[in-house]
Write a protein that holds these residues in place. Structure first.
Motif, PDB file in Angstrom:
ATOM      1  N   ALA A  33      55.718  37.972  36.860  1.00  0.00           N
ATOM      2  CA  ALA A  33      55.050  37.849  38.154  1.00  0.00           C
ATOM      3  C   ALA A  33      55.106  39.127  38.950  1.00  0.00           C
ATOM      4  O   ALA A  33      54.266  39.366  39.823  1.00  0.00           O
ATOM      5  CB  ALA A  33      55.675  36.705  38.960  1.00  0.00           C
ATOM      6  N   THR A  34      56.111  39.997  38.663  1.00  0.00           N
ATOM      7  CA  THR A  34      56.237  41.222  39.423  1.00  0.00           C
ATOM      8  C   THR A  34      55.652  42.419  38.694  1.00  0.00           C
ATOM      9  O   THR A  34      55.762  43.547  39.162  1.00  0.00           O
ATOM     10  CB  THR A  34      57.721  41.497  39.732  1.00  0.00           C
ATOM     11  N   ALA A  35      55.048  42.185  37.534  1.00  0.00           N
ATOM     12  CA  ALA A  35      54.431  43.287  36.808  1.00  0.00           C
ATOM     13  C   ALA A  35      53.308  43.871  37.636  1.00  0.00           C
ATOM     14  O   ALA A  35      52.611  43.177  38.372  1.00  0.00           O
ATOM     15  CB  ALA A  35      53.892  42.790  35.454  1.00  0.00           C
ATOM     16  N   SER A  36      53.113  45.185  37.519  1.00  0.00           N
ATOM     17  CA  SER A  36      52.081  45.845  38.321  1.00  0.00           C
ATOM     18  C   SER A  36      50.702  45.351  37.916  1.00  0.00           C
ATOM     19  O   SER A  36      50.399  45.206  36.737  1.00  0.00           O
ATOM     20  CB  SER A  36      52.173  47.354  38.140  1.00  0.00           C
ATOM     21  N   GLN A  37      49.862  45.113  38.910  1.00  0.00           N
ATOM     22  CA  GLN A  37      48.515  44.631  38.669  1.00  0.00           C
ATOM     23  C   GLN A  37      47.563  45.822  38.528  1.00  0.00           C
ATOM     24  O   GLN A  37      47.766  46.859  39.146  1.00  0.00           O
ATOM     25  CB  GLN A  37      48.051  43.744  39.840  1.00  0.00           C
ATOM     26  N   PRO A  38      46.497  45.691  37.685  1.00  0.00           N
ATOM     27  CA  PRO A  38      45.548  46.794  37.561  1.00  0.00           C
ATOM     28  C   PRO A  38      44.839  47.048  38.877  1.00  0.00           C
ATOM     29  O   PRO A  38      44.530  46.123  39.623  1.00  0.00           O
ATOM     30  CB  PRO A  38      44.573  46.292  36.478  1.00  0.00           C
ATOM     31  N   ALA A  39      44.582  48.306  39.164  1.00  0.00           N
ATOM     32  CA  ALA A  39      43.911  48.663  40.411  1.00  0.00           C
ATOM     33  C   ALA A  39      42.478  48.157  40.383  1.00  0.00           C
ATOM     34  O   ALA A  39      41.803  48.157  39.356  1.00  0.00           O
ATOM     35  CB  ALA A  39      43.951  50.172  40.602  1.00  0.00           C
ATOM     36  N   GLN A  40      41.986  47.719  41.533  1.00  0.00           N
ATOM     37  CA  GLN A  40      40.615  47.244  41.639  1.00  0.00           C
ATOM     38  C   GLN A  40      39.671  48.435  41.575  1.00  0.00           C
ATOM     39  O   GLN A  40      39.936  49.505  42.132  1.00  0.00           O
ATOM     40  CB  GLN A  40      40.420  46.479  42.948  1.00  0.00           C
ATOM     41  N   ALA A  41      38.522  48.229  40.903  1.00  0.00           N
ATOM     42  CA  ALA A  41      37.541  49.298  40.773  1.00  0.00           C
ATOM     43  C   ALA A  41      36.873  49.546  42.116  1.00  0.00           C
ATOM     44  O   ALA A  41      36.575  48.614  42.867  1.00  0.00           O
ATOM     45  CB  ALA A  41      36.507  48.913  39.722  1.00  0.00           C
ATOM     46  N   ASP A  42      36.631  50.817  42.404  1.00  0.00           N
ATOM     47  CA  ASP A  42      35.946  51.153  43.651  1.00  0.00           C
ATOM     48  C   ASP A  42      34.474  50.771  43.601  1.00  0.00           C
ATOM     49  O   ASP A  42      33.867  50.443  44.615  1.00  0.00           O
ATOM     50  CB  ASP A  42      36.083  52.653  43.941  1.00  0.00           C
ATOM     51  N   VAL A  43      33.886  50.855  42.400  1.00  0.00           N
ATOM     52  CA  VAL A  43      32.470  50.507  42.214  1.00  0.00           C
ATOM     53  C   VAL A  43      32.383  49.438  41.129  1.00  0.00           C
ATOM     54  O   VAL A  43      32.991  49.570  40.066  1.00  0.00           O
ATOM     55  CB  VAL A  43      31.639  51.740  41.819  1.00  0.00           C
ATOM     56  N   LEU A  44      31.613  48.377  41.403  1.00  0.00           N
ATOM     57  CA  LEU A  44      31.505  47.259  40.465  1.00  0.00           C
ATOM     58  C   LEU A  44      30.035  46.892  40.285  1.00  0.00           C
ATOM     59  O   LEU A  44      29.296  46.753  41.261  1.00  0.00           O
ATOM     60  CB  LEU A  44      32.268  46.056  41.025  1.00  0.00           C
ATOM     61  N   PRO A  45      29.568  46.755  39.014  1.00  0.00           N
ATOM     62  CA  PRO A  45      28.193  46.287  38.804  1.00  0.00           C
ATOM     63  C   PRO A  45      27.989  44.930  39.480  1.00  0.00           C
ATOM     64  O   PRO A  45      28.842  44.048  39.382  1.00  0.00           O
ATOM     65  CB  PRO A  45      28.074  46.191  37.286  1.00  0.00           C
ATOM     66  N   LEU A  46      26.875  44.755  40.132  1.00  0.00           N
ATOM     67  CA  LEU A  46      26.645  43.522  40.878  1.00  0.00           C
ATOM     68  C   LEU A  46      26.644  42.299  39.967  1.00  0.00           C
ATOM     69  O   LEU A  46      27.052  41.207  40.384  1.00  0.00           O
ATOM     70  CB  LEU A  46      25.314  43.613  41.640  1.00  0.00           C
ATOM     71  N   VAL A  47      26.251  42.453  38.719  1.00  0.00           N
ATOM     72  CA  VAL A  47      26.202  41.307  37.809  1.00  0.00           C
ATOM     73  C   VAL A  47      27.588  40.810  37.440  1.00  0.00           C
ATOM     74  O   VAL A  47      27.737  39.722  36.883  1.00  0.00           O
ATOM     75  CB  VAL A  47      25.411  41.652  36.531  1.00  0.00           C
ATOM     76  N   GLU A  48      28.649  41.594  37.754  1.00  0.00           N
ATOM     77  CA  GLU A  48      30.014  41.143  37.491  1.00  0.00           C
ATOM     78  C   GLU A  48      30.606  40.377  38.666  1.00  0.00           C
ATOM     79  O   GLU A  48      31.733  39.889  38.583  1.00  0.00           O
ATOM     80  CB  GLU A  48      30.901  42.345  37.146  1.00  0.00           C
ATOM     81  N   VAL A  49      29.858  40.264  39.750  1.00  0.00           N
ATOM     82  CA  VAL A  49      30.281  39.482  40.910  1.00  0.00           C
ATOM     83  C   VAL A  49      29.820  38.039  40.694  1.00  0.00           C
ATOM     84  O   VAL A  49      28.752  37.804  40.107  1.00  0.00           O
ATOM     85  CB  VAL A  49      29.665  40.076  42.198  1.00  0.00           C
ATOM     86  N   PRO A  50      30.585  37.035  41.126  1.00  0.00           N
ATOM     87  CA  PRO A  50      30.164  35.636  40.950  1.00  0.00           C
ATOM     88  C   PRO A  50      28.775  35.380  41.519  1.00  0.00           C
ATOM     89  O   PRO A  50      28.422  35.865  42.591  1.00  0.00           O
ATOM     90  CB  PRO A  50      31.237  34.852  41.717  1.00  0.00           C
TER      91      PRO A  50
END
Length: 219
Positions: free
Chosen positions: A77-94
């Motif tokens: 639970a305390t493992a480091s999480q991957p950083a969120q991408a600054d730019v994301l293709p819109l098709v990857e958004v719900p």
């Protein structure tokens, strides 16, 4: 003239304790002596003491005692999480409506091939196709480019619109051979919609294809 000291007699309790201790040591030593002197094979060599492995036999392993000084394992639970991408293709958004009526395929627009394209072919006057994405105010900007696929028939420009929570916040038109840039502030939006609309009836014949080129959201 010195007076000779009288020897103080030993206390009976102390004498009894010493005798008991000596008897205990002797009793404990007798089995060991008997075991060492026993020679079942008649060779005269002393047999190994019971419980002690002889040479050549596998030695039992004893787990090392935990001292508590080593580093403790890191919980998952305390493992480091991957950083969120600054730019994301819109098709990857719900998506709200699962791209109904839209296509995802490479298209050539204004003489250039584009691999990441959302496209739709509206018909009739003021007809349109809309696709909606849930952005939940997690992004600042929507970026893209718009145009008409080169294999579309002539018939005038198509209209391209961006809606933020169902309100129009950007609109432009593009005809054959033209590409228009799109950059819209969506920081206050929970949902963002892309729309392609006709501007005249001639666009219905042969299916003019409106293209949203590389739509993406930026944090």
């Amino acid at each position: 003239m010195s007076i000779p000291r009288r020897r103080r007699p030993s206390h009976p309790a102390i004498v009894g304790a010493v005798i008991a201790a000596v008897a205990t040591v002797v009793a404990a030593a007798i089995p060991v002596v008997l075991e060492l002197t026993r020679d079942p094979g008649g060779s005269g060599a002393a047999s190994p003491v019971q419980g002690t492995p002889s040479a050549g036999q596998p030695q039992p392993t004893t787990p090392a005692a935990t001292t508590g000084t080593g580093p403790s394992p890191t919980p998952a639970a305390t493992a480091s999480q991957p950083a969120q991408a600054d730019v994301l293709p819109l098709v990857e958004v719900p998506q709200v409506d699962d791209l109904e009526g839209w296509e995802q395929e490479p298209l050539i627009v204004a003489g250039k091939r584009h691999d990441s394209v959302l496209s739709a072919s509206p018909c009739w006057l003021n007809d349109h196709f809309t696709v909606t994405f849930v952005v939940s105010r997690q992004f600042r900007v929507l970026e893209a480019a718009v145009g008409i696929a080169d294999d579309s028939p002539g018939g005038g420009a198509l209209r391209f619109t961006v809606l933020s929570d169902r309100k129009e916040v950007f609109t432009t038109t593009a005809g054959l051979g033209k590409v228009r840039p799109v950059k819209v502030d969506i920081s206050a939006a929970t949902q963002v919609s892309l729309r392609v609309s006709t501007t005249n009836l001639d666009q219905c014949h042969g299916d003019s294809i409106g293209a949203w080129i590389a739509p993406r959201v930026r944090r």
